[in-house]
Design an enzyme around this catalytic site. Structure first.
Site, PDB file in Angstrom:
ATOM      1  N   LEU A  23       0.832  -1.207   0.000  1.00 27.50           N
ATOM      2  CA  LEU A  23       0.000   0.000   0.000  1.00 27.50           C
ATOM      3  C   LEU A  23       0.872   1.265   0.000  1.00 27.50           C
ATOM      4  CD1 LEU A  23      -2.836  -1.066   2.469  1.00 27.50           C
ATOM      5  CD2 LEU A  23      -2.876  -1.064  -0.003  1.00 27.50           C
ATOM      6  N   SER A  24       2.189   1.082  -0.058  1.00 24.29           N
ATOM      7  CA  SER A  24       3.087   2.248  -0.049  1.00 24.29           C
ATOM      8  C   SER A  24       2.843   3.185  -1.230  1.00 24.29           C
ATOM      9  CB  SER A  24       4.555   1.807  -0.031  1.00 24.29           C
ATOM     10  OG  SER A  24       4.843   1.197   1.186  1.00 24.29           O
ATOM     11  N   LYS A  84      16.192  -5.802   2.508  1.00 23.67           N
ATOM     12  CA  LYS A  84      16.617  -4.795   3.488  1.00 23.67           C
ATOM     13  C   LYS A  84      18.078  -4.970   3.914  1.00 23.67           C
ATOM     14  CE  LYS A  84      12.127  -3.628   5.401  1.00 23.67           C
ATOM     15  NZ  LYS A  84      11.308  -3.443   6.583  1.00 23.67           N
ATOM     16  N   ASP A 105      12.248   2.251  10.034  1.00 24.03           N
ATOM     17  CA  ASP A 105      11.345   1.300  10.694  1.00 24.03           C
ATOM     18  C   ASP A 105      11.344   1.527  12.212  1.00 24.03           C
ATOM     19  OD1 ASP A 105      10.438  -0.058   8.464  1.00 24.03           O
ATOM     20  OD2 ASP A 105      12.103  -1.470   8.475  1.00 24.03           O
ATOM     21  N   ASN A 109      11.521 -15.772  20.955  1.00 25.55           N
ATOM     22  CA  ASN A 109      11.509 -16.253  19.576  1.00 25.55           C
ATOM     23  C   ASN A 109      11.257 -17.744  19.505  1.00 25.55           C
ATOM     24  OD1 ASN A 109      11.796 -15.563  16.812  1.00 25.55           O
ATOM     25  ND2 ASN A 109      13.723 -16.702  16.777  1.00 25.55           N
TER      26      ASN A 109
HETATM   27  P1  ATR Z   1      11.746  -9.486   9.225  1.00 25.08           P
HETATM   28  O1  ATR Z   1      13.018  -8.975   8.645  1.00 25.08           O
HETATM   29  O2  ATR Z   1      10.514  -8.909   8.582  1.00 25.08           O
HETATM   30  O3  ATR Z   1      11.701  -9.342  10.712  1.00 25.08           O
HETATM   31  P2  ATR Z   1      12.640 -12.209   9.203  1.00 25.08           P
HETATM   32  O4  ATR Z   1      14.055 -11.754   9.319  1.00 25.08           O
HETATM   33  O5  ATR Z   1      12.326 -13.298   8.237  1.00 25.08           O
HETATM   34  O6  ATR Z   1      11.659 -11.033   8.855  1.00 25.08           O
HETATM   35  O7  ATR Z   1      12.179 -12.655  10.695  1.00 25.08           O
HETATM   36  C1  ATR Z   1      10.931 -13.185  10.920  1.00 25.08           C
HETATM   37  C2  ATR Z   1      10.771 -13.568  12.396  1.00 25.08           C
HETATM   38  O8  ATR Z   1       9.467 -14.058  12.542  1.00 25.08           O
HETATM   39  C3  ATR Z   1      11.728 -14.674  12.831  1.00 25.08           C
HETATM   40  O9  ATR Z   1      12.185 -14.418  14.108  1.00 25.08           O
HETATM   41  C4  ATR Z   1      10.843 -15.904  12.815  1.00 25.08           C
HETATM   42  O10 ATR Z   1      11.151 -16.879  13.800  1.00 25.08           O
HETATM   43  P3  ATR Z   1      12.284 -17.986  13.571  1.00 25.08           P
HETATM   44  O11 ATR Z   1      13.554 -17.306  13.962  1.00 25.08           O
HETATM   45  O12 ATR Z   1      11.878 -19.081  14.449  1.00 25.08           O
HETATM   46  O13 ATR Z   1      12.224 -18.345  12.113  1.00 25.08           O
HETATM   47  C5  ATR Z   1       9.491 -15.331  13.171  1.00 25.08           C
HETATM   48  N1  ATR Z   1       8.439 -16.198  12.672  1.00 25.08           N
HETATM   49  C6  ATR Z   1       8.091 -16.395  11.408  1.00 25.08           C
HETATM   50  N2  ATR Z   1       7.073 -17.270  11.316  1.00 25.08           N
HETATM   51  C7  ATR Z   1       6.781 -17.643  12.596  1.00 25.08           C
HETATM   52  C8  ATR Z   1       5.804 -18.506  13.176  1.00 25.08           C
HETATM   53  N3  ATR Z   1       4.926 -19.172  12.417  1.00 25.08           N
HETATM   54  N4  ATR Z   1       5.777 -18.620  14.507  1.00 25.08           N
HETATM   55  C9  ATR Z   1       6.640 -17.939  15.277  1.00 25.08           C
HETATM   56  N5  ATR Z   1       7.593 -17.110  14.783  1.00 25.08           N
HETATM   57  C10 ATR Z   1       7.652 -16.950  13.468  1.00 25.08           C
END
Ligand code: ATR
Length: 525
Positions: A272-273, A320, A356, A402
């Site tokens: 939506l940016s 990013k 962010d 996490n």
């Molecule tokens: P972003 O840069 O947008 O933060 P990312 O670097 O891919 O995205 O990080 C996503 C985070 O969401 C991670 O910490 C991930 O947990 P894991 O380290 O266990 O992969 C978390 N995440 C993604 N899907 C998840 C889920 N279904 N349940 C819990 N944590 C989740």
């Protein structure tokens, strides 16, 4: 300006197409390689009779090019490949007073020179277009610049460079060439063909391309990816604001020229940016636009951003971190977070920033005090790092929770803060819980990263997700009596901070929020 190529298989059909095209376009291009038994004198005079203002281009493309452009059936009728016949035809066009003749660079400088002096002898009424067509691929920008220099050698009226887009980034190369040509005061038509090249056909007019090619209808396309004249008109109407600027100002790095911005990511379709930034630019009285680009190679995208003098970019998933190595400077905040979501182009020098964390902090600070408060951050990715950075900068205390223990511990160790696995989250006592994962985002809105009973006792719960506006996590938190903060304000604030960095002006945050809110409410089931 729109040019309709006349590609009919017979002289009679061509006359009919000219009749229609002269009403719809500024230019027609007589493709004499495709018009079977084409009578040039008759075709030109039919066009002149129909419209006094129509400009006529005469061309006779190489046989292979016509065949690959999807007109293989017709080339048996065509003038053919003989260079002598081609030169004779183009000389006839000059004598008949065509406005332009188009000769390929591949025919050599000697042929170009011969035709140029023939034009001069006939009063110089006819301009020469020197063209380059690459039906396989789009060369790199430096190679394209070399080709442009070759085309421009004989000082033609227009240089035309058309290449096949193999990937979306190729559009940026051909568009980069437009600014290269304009800086050298050379009129140019630079386009990509093919399905992946349609962006160039849509955007090039606003960047100073001399004209756009459009087909009378889909059957009459002379190159893959070409829009119909109706579609091209609609696009031009949408770009009207940019088109009204004098061409000399387009892409000029200073002054009041259009300020164009892009979103680089993959995918970007759902973003939506563009809606938010375009509304804001309009309200701020800034002439320019913000467009989303789905890219595969961030290095190439940034190279094109320099060439096209795109003033700024937003960077989203998954680039990013990946963009960082291509930047000239990176702000301390972005370096510390380890991610860039904003790029500023200062006359070709690219600076990476991160808004962010600011988006999150501005949102939190509006609702509560951050200093000395404890924040449970769910997730350990880039967004979690930005959140923790902002919280610590404001004197708050982050706690990382996490799913994957090792990843969470690495971040917690780096920040020197406590870590809990997601399953232990109920044990933590804190002032606010912030979800930074994508769990619960549309179309998985029935999911939450945290069980409802673990939310009891939190004064505040925030989600960085803004679609849906109220995620399951926030709905559960509300049921537990927590105050909730949606990701919408964070999204608006990070975008507003980008605009502030790009323009130096305060953006209309309330309006930005209003348009996004309206769109989200409209798309809610
Ligand atoms: P972003 O840069 O947008 O933060 P990312 O670097 O891919 O995205 O990080 C996503 C985070 O969401 C991670 O910490 C991930 O947990 P894991 O380290 O266990 O992969 C978390 N995440 C993604 N899907 C998840 C889920 N279904 N349940 C819990 N944590 C989740």
């Amino acid at each position: 300006m729109i040019c309709i190529p006349i590609t009919s298989g017979t002289n009679k059909e061509a006359l009919r197409a000219i009749e229609k095209s002269c009403r719809l376009a500024d230019f027609i291009e007589l493709r004499m390689d495709l018009i079977g038994r084409g009578n040039l004198a008759q075709l030109i005079s039919a066009a002149r009779d129909r419209s006094a203002s129509i400009k006529i281009i005469v061309t006779c493309r190489k046989k292979e090019e016509a065949a690959r452009a999807g007109k293989a059936r017709r080339v048996k009728n065509a003038v053919g490949n003989s260079i002598d016949r081609k030169i004779a035809l183009l000389k006839e066009a000059i004598e008949l007073g065509a406005d332009f003749i188009d000769i390929e660079l591949a025919e050599g400088q000697a042929v170009i020179k011969t035709l140029k002096s023939f034009c001069a002898k006939h009063g110089g009424q006819t301009g020469i277009i020197v063209s380059y067509h690459n039906l396989k691929e789009t060369p790199e920008l430096d190679k394209l610049e070399e080709i442009f220099n070759q085309c421009a050698k004989a000082k033609p009226a227009i240089v035309k460079i058309v290449t096949m887009a193999q990937k979306v980034e190729d559009n940026m190369k051909t568009m980069g060439l437009i600014s290269y040509a304009r800086k050298r005061s050379q009129k140019i038509i630079s386009l990509c063909m093919g399905d992946k090249g349609v962006i160039s056909r849509a955007v090039a007019p606003s960047m100073g391309n001399y004209l756009s090619f459009a087909a009378l209808d889909l059957k009459e396309q002379s190159a893959p990816g070409q829009f119909t004249v109706g579609e091209m008109r609609q696009i031009n109407a949408l770009l009207q604001r940019q088109r009204t600027a004098p061409l000399e100002q387009v892409l000029c790095p200073s002054g009041d020229s259009p300020q164009n911005y892009v979103l680089l990511g993959n995918p970007v379709r759902q973003s939506l940016s563009p809606l938010m930034h375009n509304e804001a630019l309009k309200k701020m009285g800034i002439e320019g636009s913000y467009n989303a680009f789905c890219v595969d190679d961030p290095g190439e995208a940034l190279q094109s951003m320099r060439a096209m003098n795109i003033r700024g970019a937003s960077v989203t998933i998954p680039f990013k971190v990946a963009v960082m190595k291509y930047l000239d400077d990176i702000d301390a905040d972005a370096l510390e977070i380890g991610a860039v979501n904003t790029i500023i182009n200062n006359h070709g020098r690219l600076r990476g920033c991160n808004t962010d964390w600011l988006g999150l902090i501005l949102t939190l600070k509006k609702a509560m005090t951050v200093e000395n408060k404890t924040f449970v951050i769910v997730g350990a990715g880039g967004t979690a790092r930005a959140a923790a950075y902002g919280i610590m900068k404001e004197g708050g205390l982050p706690v990382i929770a996490n799913r994957t223990v090792e990843k969470g511990k690495v971040l917690a160790d780096k920040l020197n803060c406590p870590f809990y696995s997601l399953s232990e989250i109920g044990k933590i006592k804190a002032d606010c819980l912030i979800n930074t994962t994508s769990v619960g985002m549309y179309p998985h809105q029935d999911k939450s990263p945290v069980k409802i009973r673990a939310l009891a006792g939190y004064p505040y719960v925030m989600d960085v997700i803004y679609n849906p506006l109220k995620t399951k996590l926030l709905a559960d938190a509300e049921k537990q009596g927590c105050k909730i903060l949606s990701g919408l304000d964070m999204f608006v604030n990070q975008g507003a901070e980008q605009l502030r960095l790009w323009t130096g002006k305060e953006p209309p945050r309330a309006l930005m929020k209003k348009v996004i809110l309206a769109r989200l409410i409209q798309s809610e089931p």
